[in-house]
Motif scaffolding. Structure first.
Motif, short mmCIF file in Angstrom:
data_model
loop_
_atom_site.label_atom_id
_atom_site.label_comp_id
_atom_site.label_asym_id
_atom_site.label_seq_id
_atom_site.Cartn_x
_atom_site.Cartn_y
_atom_site.Cartn_z
N PHE A 120 -71.69 -77.00 -30.89
CA PHE A 120 -72.14 -78.33 -31.34
C PHE A 120 -71.19 -78.92 -32.39
N LEU A 121 -70.62 -78.04 -33.21
CA LEU A 121 -69.65 -78.51 -34.21
C LEU A 121 -68.43 -79.14 -33.52
N LYS A 122 -67.92 -78.45 -32.49
CA LYS A 122 -66.73 -78.94 -31.78
C LYS A 122 -67.04 -80.22 -31.01
N LYS A 123 -68.27 -80.34 -30.53
CA LYS A 123 -68.63 -81.52 -29.75
C LYS A 123 -69.00 -82.71 -30.63
N GLY A 124 -69.07 -82.46 -31.94
CA GLY A 124 -69.35 -83.56 -32.87
C GLY A 124 -70.83 -83.75 -33.19
N TYR A 125 -71.68 -82.82 -32.71
CA TYR A 125 -73.11 -82.90 -33.04
C TYR A 125 -73.34 -82.10 -34.33
N TYR A 126 -72.89 -82.69 -35.42
CA TYR A 126 -72.89 -81.93 -36.68
C TYR A 126 -74.28 -81.61 -37.21
N GLU A 127 -75.24 -82.52 -36.94
CA GLU A 127 -76.62 -82.24 -37.42
C GLU A 127 -77.13 -80.95 -36.79
N ILE A 128 -76.90 -80.84 -35.48
CA ILE A 128 -77.42 -79.65 -34.79
C ILE A 128 -76.68 -78.39 -35.25
N SER A 129 -75.35 -78.49 -35.37
CA SER A 129 -74.62 -77.29 -35.80
C SER A 129 -75.03 -76.89 -37.21
N LYS A 130 -75.34 -77.88 -38.04
CA LYS A 130 -75.78 -77.59 -39.42
C LYS A 130 -77.13 -76.85 -39.38
N GLU A 131 -78.05 -77.37 -38.57
CA GLU A 131 -79.38 -76.76 -38.49
C GLU A 131 -79.31 -75.33 -37.94
N LEU A 132 -78.57 -75.17 -36.85
CA LEU A 132 -78.47 -73.84 -36.23
C LEU A 132 -77.85 -72.82 -37.17
#
Lengths: 262, 183
Positions: A120-132
């Motif tokens: 998710f970080l690489k795909k730009g979904y930073y909110e999700i990568s932060k939560e996970l």
């Protein structure tokens, strides 16, 4: 009499059959691929604590290679491929590989979560990568925790840089890593992540403190060079008196790196 | 045996079959030795080449840090004058990913692959140059892996690696030492 004899014989054979079934269950539970992987993985856990540092990737691969002598589950095949890609820096291919997995085994759940957060970080979904990654910060596996802290910090920085969160939220996000360093004070990498987080805020004095702690606890050579260059950048933008104060503290680190004294 | 002699030996071995020039041979040899030493294992046709990642360091830097980096360096401030003036952070950030590890962090792999550019100050749009070189290295290694001489070649490389490894064993920062030896 014949009936009795055959009855006895039948009972005798039934008893044997029962023993055979019990033995089979015992035998297959001992040597089935999954059990073998579990036992190897437990061995690995005893030696390493999980996560995605260079060493642990290599170790996990060895564990799976060992297990590969048996028939591997589709998950492990993909997981192995993903680890191989991660090892050579092909993150995109690694996450594409792991994306194909729908139901990871319980044993690998946390590792899988970390890969997902990288994805998710690489795909730009930073909110999700932060939560996970924030969920993984509670793990007892040390290396996994450090990797999660790295992903969490990067997600938070990118969210803030893209103005998707305000400074107040950013600072409260930093506190989660601060809590980790309170518990595990001597981890140079945790202090480095905290330093990076503060470098992106207005609290650059705090960044300097974390930079010093990171150097103090023996951060690796490349990180050290980055910190020393970053310090130069921070001091340049600081009040002159304060900068002088820090220069005094930092002199001993400068002495080990001539480039900074230029 | 110094690195020039190694390259020559390696080049003589692969010349009739694969590589066009000695420079390409040097890059490939460096990549293979670097990977073998980092992985601490023998090279064979299944070995995947390690290309260093520094994304954590470079992607976490704020915009003013990137501007400072380009402004503070005399060569870069001239080369990227237009981008700095226009605060074109998209372009600057892209180039920073290669330039910062190359100039300030002294990352051995990048320093070796881009040593000519660094010497000549040919650092404008370096990310494109790096991508092309990286592509060539990977293509060259692919050719080697499928060639008839691969076993002989890998044996030679593994012997070279062994000689290096024995010498640098016990040293703390081995990447630095490899670079020193191979430069």
């Amino acid at each position: 009499m014949i009936k009795r004899i055959s009855g006895r014989l039948y009972l005798k054979n039934y008893h044997k059959l029962f023993l055979l079934i019990l033995f089979s269950i015992f035998f297959f539970s001992c040597v089935s691929p999954q059990t073998r992987i579990n036992s190897l993985f437990n061995k690995a856990k005893a030696l390493k604590t999980g996560g995605y540092t260079k060493e642990s990737i290599a170790y996990f691969k060895t564990v799976i290679e060992e297990a590969d002598k048996e028939e591997l589950s589709p998950f492990l095949k993909k997981y192995y491929k993903a680890l191989s890609y991660l090892e050579i820096g092909e993150d995109e291919k690694a996450i594409n590989e792991i994306e194909k997995v729908s139901y990871p085994p319980v044993l690998f759940r946390e590792e899988f979560l970390l890969l997902k957060s990288i994805y998710f970080l690489k795909k730009g979904y930073y909110e999700i990568s932060k939560e996970l990654s924030a969920n993984l910060l509670k793990t007892k596996k040390y290396n996994l925790k450090i990797s999660a802290a790295e992903i969490y910090s990067q997600s938070l920085i990118l969210l803030f840089r893209e103005k998707r969160i305000n400074e107040k939220k950013y600072i409260s996000g930093i506190k989660i890593i601060e809590k980790l360093t309170n518990k595990d004070f001597s981890s140079p990498l945790l202090h480095y992540y905290l330093f990076s987080l503060y470098l992106n805020s207005k609290r650059r004095e705090k960044a300097l403190t974390e930079a010093i702690l990171s150097l103090e606890f023996g951060i690796g050579e490349i990180y050290k060079r980055d910190i020393l260059y970053s310090i130069k950048f921070i001091l340049k933008s600081m009040d002159k008196k304060l900068a002088e104060k820090y220069e005094k503290i930092l002199r001993r680190y400068y002495a080990t790196d001539n480039r900074v004294e230029r | 045996m110094n690195f020039s002699a190694l390259i020559k030996k390696f080049y003589d071995l692969v010349k009739p079959h694969l590589l066009k020039n000695q420079e390409e041979a040097a890059y490939i040899l460096f990549s293979l030795i670097y990977t073998a030493l980092k992985r601490n294992e023998r090279i064979n046709e299944n070995t995947k080449i390690i290309i260093p990642r520094l994304s954590t360091i470079v992607s976490s830097k704020p915009d003013d840090f990137i501007l400072y980096f380009f402004e503070e360096n005399k060569v870069l401030s001239k080369l990227y004058q237009k981008e700095i003036r226009e605060k074109d952070l998209k372009t600057l950030r892209e180039e920073f990913k290669i330039l910062y590890p190359l100039i300030e962090l002294k990352e051995p792999f990048l320093c070796f692959i881009l040593q000519d550019e660094l010497k000549k100050g040919n650092l404008y749009r370096i990310s494109k140059i790096y991508k092309n070189k990286r592509k060539k290295i990977l293509e060259g290694i692919k050719k080697i892996k499928t060639s008839k001489i691969k076993d002989n070649l890998f044996n030679t490389i593994n012997l070279m690696v062994k000689a290096f490894a024995e010498e640098i064993y016990d040293k703390k920062n081995f990447r630095e030492i490899i670079f020193e030896k191979l430069s």
